[in-house]
Design a protein around this motif. Structure first.
Motif, short mmCIF file in Angstrom:
data_model
loop_
_atom_site.label_atom_id
_atom_site.label_comp_id
_atom_site.label_asym_id
_atom_site.label_seq_id
_atom_site.Cartn_x
_atom_site.Cartn_y
_atom_site.Cartn_z
N ILE A 1 0.58 -1.15 0.02
CA ILE A 1 -0.03 0.05 -0.01
C ILE A 1 0.61 1.19 0.11
O ILE A 1 0.30 2.45 0.05
N ALA A 2 2.27 1.20 -0.05
CA ALA A 2 3.04 2.13 0.14
C ALA A 2 2.69 3.36 -1.18
O ALA A 2 2.75 4.40 -0.70
N GLY A 3 2.45 2.92 -2.05
CA GLY A 3 2.18 3.99 -3.34
C GLY A 3 0.96 4.63 -2.98
O GLY A 3 0.51 5.53 -4.08
N ARG A 4 -0.01 4.40 -2.30
CA ARG A 4 -1.31 4.88 -2.11
C ARG A 4 -1.24 6.23 -1.12
O ARG A 4 -2.04 7.01 -0.90
N PHE A 5 0.07 6.57 -0.69
CA PHE A 5 0.52 7.90 0.02
C PHE A 5 1.16 8.57 -0.76
O PHE A 5 2.24 8.26 -1.38
N ALA A 6 0.74 9.97 -0.63
CA ALA A 6 1.61 11.08 -1.55
C ALA A 6 2.72 11.44 -0.73
O ALA A 6 3.65 12.07 -1.49
N ARG A 7 2.98 11.17 0.25
CA ARG A 7 4.20 11.81 1.27
C ARG A 7 4.47 10.53 2.08
O ARG A 7 3.90 9.45 2.48
N VAL A 8 6.04 10.48 2.41
CA VAL A 8 6.34 9.58 3.04
C VAL A 8 6.06 9.60 4.58
O VAL A 8 5.89 8.44 5.33
N GLU A 9 5.76 10.62 4.98
CA GLU A 9 5.56 10.67 6.54
C GLU A 9 4.12 10.12 6.77
O GLU A 9 3.96 9.33 7.80
N PRO A 10 3.19 10.47 5.97
CA PRO A 10 1.83 9.60 6.50
C PRO A 10 1.82 8.03 6.17
O PRO A 10 1.37 7.28 6.92
N ARG A 11 2.85 7.77 5.25
CA ARG A 11 2.89 6.18 5.04
C ARG A 11 3.56 5.72 6.11
O ARG A 11 3.26 4.72 6.59
N ARG A 12 4.78 6.27 6.55
CA ARG A 12 5.27 5.78 7.87
C ARG A 12 4.33 5.79 9.01
O ARG A 12 4.14 4.57 9.93
N CYS B 1 -7.78 12.16 9.16
CA CYS B 1 -8.66 13.02 8.81
C CYS B 1 -8.17 13.88 7.51
O CYS B 1 -8.93 14.20 6.76
N ARG B 2 -6.92 14.07 7.43
CA ARG B 2 -6.60 15.20 6.54
C ARG B 2 -5.32 14.83 5.33
O ARG B 2 -5.28 15.33 4.56
N ALA B 3 -4.56 13.89 5.93
CA ALA B 3 -3.37 13.43 5.02
C ALA B 3 -4.03 13.03 3.57
O ALA B 3 -5.09 12.49 3.29
N SER B 4 -3.27 13.22 2.73
CA SER B 4 -3.25 12.63 1.18
C SER B 4 -3.20 11.28 0.98
O SER B 4 -1.98 10.97 0.77
N TRP B 5 -4.14 10.43 1.25
CA TRP B 5 -4.16 8.88 0.57
C TRP B 5 -5.59 8.60 0.37
O TRP B 5 -6.42 8.93 0.93
N ASP B 6 -5.46 7.46 -0.47
CA ASP B 6 -6.59 6.88 -0.69
C ASP B 6 -7.11 5.54 -0.20
O ASP B 6 -6.52 4.79 -0.26
N ALA B 7 -8.19 5.80 0.73
CA ALA B 7 -8.52 4.66 1.55
C ALA B 7 -9.25 3.41 0.68
O ALA B 7 -9.03 2.45 1.00
N ASP B 8 -9.93 4.21 -0.36
CA ASP B 8 -10.45 2.98 -1.12
C ASP B 8 -9.44 2.08 -2.20
O ASP B 8 -9.69 0.88 -2.36
#
Length: 411
Positions: free
Chosen positions: A4-15, A53-60
């Protein structure tokens, strides 16, 4: 997490998502943004709250990744899709989708939030692969309330069978195939859902009420009236599958129906060997199948209960304290991912030779070992004391705000 790493726009929310999933797999007695953030060594819960709530990533998209992971690792040619709903008891009126409604979790009408899940159940294991929140009419007829909860003003009311159909069609549109679908009376009593399954070439064994009317060559009858006409020799003792205390044996009988449409339609009747209690199922198959197959599919429905129990008990599915829909979707999707991990590890461990004096590893034992031996969160006295101060400062601000609102309403 690499899937799912590629679903996050930035490394901080991915971690941070990785830390949240580890927190869901931990042995915390209560799992929410506050407890997981403290467990993960963060200075406050704001980062976890931002992730949901606000981080950029795609839950679907992550939900789709979970589905692909489960099907790849638990693949079974005879797998069954199980649809069912579960509720979370809530306080107040602001949590998305909440109202007084029946929930099987409490066994009565409670102020609760209900969601419908699609579970992939095969011989290797079972895990949820999709989810849809049930939004009652009391919400969909109030655009302002829906907008405040992040649902969007154009949301339309959908029944639980409609939500089930949406998830099943999404599963098929992704290129996956199964032979059977099963569910309880909420879904078996819906003709549109049954028709949609038949149009997609899917067999089903769906529970129906005793008052459900079916058509035979002799005419139209209630299900319980047909059961009373079944001769003694027509009942067969068969197992619906293995339970916690061994095989679950019931008496079964099947009656051919004369309803119009392609395929084969039958009424399956289950009788409890101890109490005599009866249960009824509408069945459809594209080709003739033996009674044992219908019984196997009917027994698969109980896998969804095990899935809910594990997701709630081990992965914190119902422990979120979130009001808006985007946050809910993100939390339950990551909880589904955490549970899928446990289900896959359990399936892999069950392929290994086991000692005669040990049962195979369960999801509970895998979670315990993982939390004890693999996950080692930072922990020191200074960190714990800082969190104690943060909690008390936050609670002091909340108390002051509450007193001010109370004073304003009394003047």
């Amino acid at each position: 997490m690499g899937r799912i790493a590629g679903r996050f726009a930035r490394v901080e929310p991915r971690r941070r998502a990785g830390r949240l999933v580890l927190g869901l797999l931990s042995d915390l007695p209560r799992k929410n943004c506050w407890t997981i953030a403290e467990w993960a060594g963060e200075a406050s819960p704001h980062g976890m709250q931002h992730l949901l709530c606000r981080a950029s990533w795609d839950a679907d998209a992550v939900r789709d990744d979970v589905r692909e992971y489960v099907i790849e690792r638990l693949h079974d040619e005879e797998a069954v899709l199980v649809v069912d709903e579960t509720g979370d008891v809530k306080k107040g009126v602001h949590t998305v989708g909440v109202q007084r409604q029946y929930t099987g979790t409490a066994g009565r009408i409670e102020n609760s939030q209900v969601a419908v899940y699609l579970v992939y159940a095969g011989a290797r294991g079972h895990a949820a692969v999709d989810r849809e929140l049930y939004v009652p009419r009391s919400w969909t007829c109030d655009p302002d309330r829906c907008g405040a909860a992040g649902l969007g003003e154009d949301i339309a009311f959908a029944t639980k069978p409609q939500l089930a159909r949406t998830m099943i069609e999404r599963f098929l549109d992704a290129g996956h195939r199964v032979g059977w679908v099963t569910g309880d009376e909420v879904y078996g009593g819906n003709p549109k859902l049954r028709s949609a399954l038949e149009e997609n070439g899917l067999g089903y064994v769906l529970a129906v009420a005793c008052s459900s009317e079916v058509t035979t060559r002799a005419g139209k009858f209630r299900a319980d009236m047909l059961a009373a006409k079944v001769p003694k020799r027509a009942w067969q003792k068969l197992s619906a599958g293995a339970g916690a205390k061994g095989q679950c044996f019931y008496d079964w009988a099947v009656i051919d129906l004369a309803e119009l449409g392609p395929g084969h339609r039958q009424l399956l009747i289950r009788r409890n060997r101890r109490t005599g209690e009866l249960a009824y199922y509408r069945c459809h198959s594209t080709r003739p199948v033996p009674l044992a197959t219908l019984v196997r599919v009917a027994g698969s429905r109980w896998r969804v209960e095990e899935t809910f129990q594990t997701e709630k008990g081990l992965a914190g599915l119902d422990e979120h304290q979130l009001r808006r829909y985007p946050s809910w979707a993100r939390w339950v999707t990551l909880a589904m991912l955490a549970h899928a991990f446990l289900a896959v590890v359990r399936a892999d461990e069950h392929t290994r030779p086991a000692s005669d004096d040990l049962i195979p590893l369960t999801c509970n034992e895998i979670q315990h070992l993982f939390a004890t031996l693999v996950v080692q969160p930072p922990s020191n006295v200074a960190h714990r004391l800082r969190w104690s101060e943060w909690r008390r400062r936050h609670q002091a601000r909340s108390r002051t705000s509450h007193y001010r609102r109370q004073a304003a309403t009394q003047t």
